[in-house]
Scaffold this motif. Structure first.
Motif, PDB file in Angstrom:
ATOM      1  N   LYS A 187     -86.473   1.983-121.040  1.00 17.72           N
ATOM      2  CA  LYS A 187     -87.767   1.850-120.357  1.00 17.72           C
ATOM      3  C   LYS A 187     -88.023   0.399-119.959  1.00 17.72           C
ATOM      4  N   HIS A 188     -87.807  -0.520-120.905  1.00 16.97           N
ATOM      5  CA  HIS A 188     -88.047  -1.941-120.638  1.00 16.97           C
ATOM      6  C   HIS A 188     -87.160  -2.441-119.498  1.00 16.97           C
ATOM      7  N   THR A 189     -85.888  -2.022-119.501  1.00 20.65           N
ATOM      8  CA  THR A 189     -84.941  -2.470-118.473  1.00 20.65           C
ATOM      9  C   THR A 189     -85.302  -1.925-117.102  1.00 20.65           C
TER      10      THR A 189
ATOM     11  N   ALA B 152     -78.813   0.689-115.221  1.00 25.78           N
ATOM     12  CA  ALA B 152     -79.782   0.412-114.160  1.00 25.78           C
ATOM     13  C   ALA B 152     -79.120   0.513-112.786  1.00 25.78           C
TER      14      ALA B 152
ATOM     15  N   ARG C 145     -77.450  -2.984-117.941  1.00 33.23           N
ATOM     16  CA  ARG C 145     -77.318  -3.378-116.531  1.00 33.23           C
ATOM     17  C   ARG C 145     -76.554  -2.321-115.750  1.00 33.23           C
TER      18      ARG C 145
ATOM     19  N   ARG D 111     -91.696   3.517-112.807  1.00 31.71           N
ATOM     20  CA  ARG D 111     -92.506   3.892-113.965  1.00 31.71           C
ATOM     21  C   ARG D 111     -91.697   4.862-114.819  1.00 31.71           C
TER      22      ARG D 111
ATOM     23  N   GLU E 297     -88.154  -0.679-115.972  1.00 30.26           N
ATOM     24  CA  GLU E 297     -89.464  -1.057-115.443  1.00 30.26           C
ATOM     25  C   GLU E 297     -89.519  -2.511-114.981  1.00 30.26           C
ATOM     26  N   ARG E 298     -88.420  -3.239-115.156  1.00 23.30           N
ATOM     27  CA  ARG E 298     -88.328  -4.561-114.536  1.00 23.30           C
ATOM     28  C   ARG E 298     -88.214  -4.449-113.017  1.00 23.30           C
ATOM     29  N   GLU E 299     -87.698  -3.296-112.566  1.00 25.65           N
ATOM     30  CA  GLU E 299     -87.570  -3.059-111.124  1.00 25.65           C
ATOM     31  C   GLU E 299     -88.947  -2.745-110.547  1.00 25.65           C
ATOM     32  N   PRO E 300     -89.307  -3.346-109.420  1.00 22.59           N
ATOM     33  CA  PRO E 300     -90.616  -3.064-108.807  1.00 22.59           C
ATOM     34  C   PRO E 300     -90.765  -1.582-108.463  1.00 22.59           C
TER      35      PRO E 300
END
Length: 230
Positions: free
Chosen positions: A19-21, A114, A111, A29, A23-26
């Motif tokens: 989730k943390h990784t 993602a 990474r 959610r 949600e770094r992407e604009p």
């Protein structure tokens, strides 16, 4: 527009890192649930754009959740990335045959995960709900409404797996053009290099059999690939 991703993972520390990784992407959610039945409930309440699905879940396994989602017209096209500690070829093939779009084994790079999420979201089926125009093909025997996920041959409904549906859609969209096995692998299976080109031949054979007379429209072009002809 917000892209909603559902993470189905019973190990909360792993789910939290994902989730943390992501949600770094604009515009991303992430919702987290920790069981198969909770996943089905969450999807029924609000269909996500993509699901990251662990296989080893309480109540319902990831395999069973995937099977159920792929059996329902409203959810059969939601992209699914399977996440598991299982590493055997049988497990990978089973998940992909059920309709998973990708397969990531633990331990994994956040990474890389993602990147795979971004790649899957770029595929046409991930944004199908936002496409303005319906695509319907009507031939002598085959009627295919790709937006409604409805395939008929001579008026009788035909049930296709996710891969078969995507293969047919790709062939029809490029009708009268030859598509190589590598091209079909790229379009339908994505960049997953664990899939061999012979998998295309197997799925084409099954698709032809299910389409009966309409299956003759899928031609084999020796040494090149396949073509859907009108």
């Amino acid at each position: 527009m917000t892209t909603q991703i559902l993470v189905v993972e019973d190990e909360q520390d792993i789910a939290g890192l994902i989730k943390h990784t992501l949600e770094r992407e604009p515009g991303i959610r992430v919702e987290m649930v920790n069981s198969g039945d909770a996943a089905l409930k969450a999807v029924a309440e609000s269909a996500p754009h993509l699901i990251i699905l662990d296989l080893n879940l309480p109540v319902l396994s990831g395999f069973e959740v995937c099977r159920i989602l792929r059996s329902r017209p409203a959810t059969r096209l939601i992209p699914i990335i399977m996440l598991t500690a299982r590493t055997t070829e049988v497990d990978r093939v089973s998940g992909l045959d059920l309709g998973a779009d990708d397969y990531v084994t633990k331990p994994f790079s956040l990474r890389e995960l993602a990147a795979r999420v971004r790649a899957v979201l770029r595929r046409p089926q991930a944004t199908q709900a936002q496409e303005p125009a319906a695509m319907v093909y009507r031939g002598a025997h085959l009627t295919a409404d790709f937006d409604a996920v409805a395939i008929e041959v001579d008026g009788a409904p035909v049930r296709l797996t996710r891969r078969e549906f995507e293969l047919l859609k790709c062939l029809v969209e490029n009708r009268n053009r030859v598509l190589s096995r590598d091209r079909l692998l790229e379009r339908v299976w994505g960049y997953d290099r664990t899939i061999e080109t012979r998998s295309v031949d197997v799925h084409i054979g099954r698709l032809r059999a299910k389409l009966v007379l309409a299956g003759d429209q899928i031609e084999t072009v020796v040494g090149l690939g396949y073509r859907f002809v009108e």
